[in-house]
Design a protein around this motif. Structure first.
Motif, short mmCIF file in Angstrom:
data_model
loop_
_atom_site.label_atom_id
_atom_site.label_comp_id
_atom_site.label_asym_id
_atom_site.label_seq_id
_atom_site.Cartn_x
_atom_site.Cartn_y
_atom_site.Cartn_z
N LEU A 570 0.83 -1.19 0.00
CA LEU A 570 0.00 0.00 0.00
C LEU A 570 0.87 1.25 0.00
O LEU A 570 2.07 1.20 0.30
CB LEU A 570 -0.91 0.01 1.23
CG LEU A 570 -2.08 -0.97 1.24
CD1 LEU A 570 -2.75 -0.96 2.60
CD2 LEU A 570 -3.08 -0.62 0.15
N ASP A 571 0.26 2.36 -0.35
CA ASP A 571 0.98 3.62 -0.24
C ASP A 571 1.29 3.90 1.23
O ASP A 571 0.60 3.38 2.13
CB ASP A 571 0.14 4.75 -0.83
CG ASP A 571 -1.25 4.84 -0.22
OD1 ASP A 571 -1.51 5.78 0.54
OD2 ASP A 571 -2.07 3.93 -0.51
N PRO A 572 2.34 4.66 1.54
CA PRO A 572 2.77 4.85 2.94
C PRO A 572 1.65 5.34 3.85
O PRO A 572 1.55 4.91 5.00
CB PRO A 572 3.89 5.89 2.81
CG PRO A 572 4.42 5.70 1.42
CD PRO A 572 3.25 5.33 0.59
N LEU A 573 0.80 6.25 3.36
CA LEU A 573 -0.27 6.77 4.21
C LEU A 573 -1.24 5.65 4.60
O LEU A 573 -1.57 5.48 5.78
CB LEU A 573 -1.01 7.89 3.49
CG LEU A 573 -2.22 8.45 4.24
CD1 LEU A 573 -1.79 9.20 5.49
CD2 LEU A 573 -3.05 9.37 3.33
N ALA A 574 -1.70 4.89 3.60
CA ALA A 574 -2.66 3.83 3.88
C ALA A 574 -2.04 2.73 4.72
O ALA A 574 -2.68 2.19 5.64
CB ALA A 574 -3.19 3.25 2.57
N ALA A 575 -0.77 2.40 4.44
CA ALA A 575 -0.10 1.35 5.21
C ALA A 575 0.05 1.76 6.67
O ALA A 575 -0.20 0.96 7.59
CB ALA A 575 1.27 1.04 4.61
N GLY A 576 0.43 3.02 6.89
CA GLY A 576 0.57 3.47 8.27
C GLY A 576 -0.76 3.52 8.99
O GLY A 576 -0.85 3.14 10.18
N ALA A 577 -1.81 3.97 8.30
CA ALA A 577 -3.14 4.01 8.94
C ALA A 577 -3.64 2.61 9.24
O ALA A 577 -4.23 2.35 10.30
CB ALA A 577 -4.11 4.75 8.02
N PHE A 578 -3.40 1.68 8.32
CA PHE A 578 -3.83 0.30 8.52
C PHE A 578 -3.11 -0.32 9.72
O PHE A 578 -3.72 -1.01 10.55
CB PHE A 578 -3.53 -0.52 7.26
CG PHE A 578 -4.52 -1.62 6.99
CD1 PHE A 578 -5.27 -2.19 8.01
CD2 PHE A 578 -4.70 -2.11 5.71
CE1 PHE A 578 -6.18 -3.20 7.75
CE2 PHE A 578 -5.61 -3.13 5.44
CZ PHE A 578 -6.36 -3.67 6.47
#
Length: 735
Positions: A570-578
């Motif tokens: 995932l993109d860094p933002l989505a990966a971090g939120a997940f």
């Protein structure tokens, strides 16, 4: 100059004179009214006149008129017999007469065929039936004429002169008449009810060149006793799949809904399956932007296209600008394919797939996953209560696959909501957009939830509903799959069901109890043939389609080829939120999966060696739970000496043992709804009941009809949930 007119003397009788006797009229000087001359027969003349009328002028409702079509071959046979007698006597005079009679027979046969093909022959009463038959069955008509000619020539050559010779000649002719007339009589069947024939008038003769399907419709469906009286088929054209044409309804009396409701009767009349009859509205065109609603498109599939395998191969996507759809399989007539809408402008779509055991649900989910990966900009997360048993191919290749682990399901759901919130903020604060467009660097997320009735419950239903409503603009959506469609499938929350079916709804074959709940699909999925992969969609054409399929190895190879070009992260933002929403499980998903496999192998080796596996510690990585989705309890297996530590909430591997004391019927009741659920509850409460007792109890409870209860019991028996005791002693829950 004045205009003069001649006065005409009126010969009309004086008022009231019409009723005076002739003698009074003569005395008044008025002429006697002329009586209309008519011939009145008396005595023997009356008998002869009645016989003439019976023989040549039958009444409208007489048996001769009613059976005219059936008597016609006997009339023709009688004429041929008379011609044979005349020809044989002429042949006995001399050889020249015999040759002349034979030549006349051949010329007469040729002339008969020419005459029957003319328009005047179809208009004359004496030749109308024969001329119409020559138009409908020209080959059979030629055969009949040839047989009559051969018999006449044989009589001319044999010249029978004795009663025995004529008897044998007549017997041969009679057998030929019966053999050749059988096809004619099969077409002109005897009307069963004379009263109905008098009411509706004589049945019009079949039009020239009538198609076999149109004939079946006219005589079995559109007649006065058929399912759709007054309807007719026109413009029938042969196609590769069967026949297509126009269906004309009776305006004000029939609709497309009533036609589809009579689908079973139409199917038996035409000799095909109900799913092979495709009835749709006529598509508008530039010349006819508002087609007549009483005229429908009809297609009759006669080549068994739904039984043919459709290979799952090639590119499964249909791309039209920002719109991306997945090809599921061709419609029953081969005209187009059923599509699963995946992306539209600024949105991603999920949906729901319903299908009972053996309907092909797993194969269709495989095809959808393959299409998702072929986009090159979408990842798949897979939740399967069967630990990959539903689709091992997706389970082994998904970005994150979770087996029967309810606690992890909840953490995945929390992570999805965190991604939706993060991307929503990114859309408004950074990108200044209101929707989502997938790219390789910022991929969409599709969560496939198999057996969703096990995953969704009343505690988490609101969160799943939020994913469906808000995730569309954030690139997050869910594909739900289940054998049932009731509200309990979605945790009892209608908002979840509405959001799940807002994008796509596909119904493979389901039970009658479930089909009534799927309001998004106008046709009845329970009437689909028991063929794997045959289904209906809520968007597109209102006809059945056949899902594409390939063997497991071939499907796996295509998935691997698609994954070579699909995003792996995932993109860094989505990966971090997940990761933040799932409590760090997202970033550790590969480590956890590897440790689960190692722990499972260790325990399996211990059992194989006859040892009890070592007690697990609180900090151990969770292991996948057994592949059991139904209720568990002491009746299924014995549980020796359970360590209380293993029943803590922190342990996800053996947490299922904490549910040992739950009601074993809870899962069974959650699977059914309506009358079927009431039947199960009655048997749970009373143990064994007779069919009449069950029907009365459910009718009182659900306020439904006896037929509804009967259908529910049939569905439960077919699913193996209930069974009948021998010797009609009643019904009880299946063991």
């Amino acid at each position: 100059m004045a205009r003069t007119t001649k006065k005409k003397t009126s010969t009309a009788p004086a008022p009231g004179s019409a009723s005076l006797p002739p003698e009074v009229l003569a005395a008044l000087g008025q002429p006697r009214p002329e009586e209309k001359k008519s011939f009145k027969s008396e005595g023997v003349g009356a008998i002869l006149a009645a016989g003439w009328k019976f023989a040549f002028k039958p009444g409208e409702n007489s048996l001769r008129v009613h059976m005219a079509a059936q008597f016609y071959p006997w009339k023709v046979g009688g004429l041929v017999l008379a011609a044979g007698v005349v020809a044989s006597h002429a042949a006995q005079v001399s050889g020249t007469h015999a040759i002349a009679a034979a030549l006349a027979t051949g010329a007469g046969a040729w002339a008969a065929l020419r005459v029957l093909g003319s328009l005047k022959a179809r208009e004359r009463a004496a030749t109308k039936l024969a001329a119409q038959w020559a138009q409908v069955e020209p080959a059979h008509a030629r055969l009949c004429v040839a047989a009559a000619g051969v018999w006449l020539i044989a009589v001319i050559l044999i010249q029978p002169s004795t009663l025995s010779a004529w008897w044998w000649s007549g017997l041969v002719g009679l057998l030929a008449l019966l053999a050749l007339g059988s096809r004619y009589w099969a077409h002109h069947r005897v009307p069963r009810v004379l009263a109905t024939a008098r009411e509706v008038g004589p049945t019009p003769p079949p039009p020239p060149g009538e198609h076999a399907v149109a004939r079946k419709w006219r005589t079995r469906v559109g007649n006065s006793g058929g399912a759709l009286p007054g309807t007719k088929l026109t413009d029938l054209v042969e196609e590769s799949y069967g026949v297509r044409g126009r269906l004309h309804l009776v305006p004000g009396r029939q609709t497309i809904t009533s036609v589809r409701a009579a689908g079973g009767y139409i199917a038996t009349a035409l000799g095909v399956d109900e799913a092979d009859i495709l009835i749709e509205h006529v598509e508008p065109t530039e010349k006819d932007p508002k087609p007549d609603s009483s005229i429908l498109d009809i297609k009759v599939v006669t080549v068994g296209m739904l039984t043919q395998k459709v290979p799952l191969e090639g590119d499964r996507l249909v791309v039209d600008g920002d719109d991306v759809s997945i090809r599921m399989g061709p419609y029953a007539d081969g005209d187009g394919e059923a599509l699963w809408r995946l992306y539209t402008t600024d949105s991603i779509w999920g949906g729901f797939v319903a299908g009972s055991t053996g309907s092909g649900k797993s194969g269709l989910i495989d095809a959808l996953a393959l299409g998702i990966w072929q986009t090159g900009n979408t990842i798949v997360i897979y939740l399967d209560p069967k630990n990959g048993g539903s689709s091992p191919r997706i389970f082994d290749r998904a970005h994150w696959a979770v087996g029967k682990d309810p606690q992890t399901w909840g953490l995945v759901l929390d992570g999805l909501i965190e991604v939706i919130e993060a991307r929503g903020l990114e859309n408004s604060a950074r990108l200044k957009v209101s929707g989502f467009t997938p790219t390789y660097e910022r991929p969409g997320i599709v969560v496939i939830v198999d057996e969703c009735h096990v995953v969704i419950n009343s505690a988490n239903a609101s969160k799943w509903g939020r994913v469906g409503r808000e995730g569309r603009a954030a690139g997050v959506q869910v594909i739900y799959a289940s054998q049932i469609y009731g509200l309990q499938t979605f945790g009892g929350d209608d908002a979840v069901r509405s959001s799940a079916t807002a994008g796509n709804t596909v119904a493979l074959r389901v039970s009658r109890n479930q089909s009534t709940m799927i309001a998004d699909i106008p046709l009845d999925p329970s009437t689909l043939p028991k063929i794997t992969g045959v289904g209906l969609v809520d968007a597109g054409r209102e006809v059945a389609f056949k899902a594409a399929w390939a063997p497991s190895e071939a499907t796996a190879e295509q998935m691997d080829a698609a994954l070579e070009h699909a995003p792996t992260e995932l993109d860094p933002l989505a990966a971090g939120a997940f990761d933040a929403g799932s409590g760090g499980l997202y970033s550790r998903r590969h480590e956890i999966a590897a440790q689960q496999d190692a722990n499972a192998e260790e325990r399996l080796q211990a059992w194989e060696g006859g040892r009890k596996p070592a007690a697990r510690q609180a900090g151990d990585t969770e292991v996948a739970l057994p592949n059991i989705t139904g209720p568990t309890g002491p009746t299924l297996f014995e549980i020796p000496d359970i360590d209380p530590e293993l029943l803590s909430d922190a342990d996800l591997g053996l947490g299922i043992l904490a549910e040992v004391d739950r009601d074993p019927h809870e899962q069974l009741l959650a699977t059914w709804s309506g009358a079927a659920r009431a039947v199960l509850q009655a048997l749970i409460d009373h143990g064994t009941l007779r069919r009449g007792e069950i029907e009365q109890h459910v009718m009182d409870t659900e306020q439904c009809s006896r037929a509804t209860v009967g259908r529910a019991m049939d569905d439960l028996a077919e699913a193996g949930a209930i069974e009948a005791l021998p010797k009609r002693k009643g019904w009880h829950l299946a063991a």
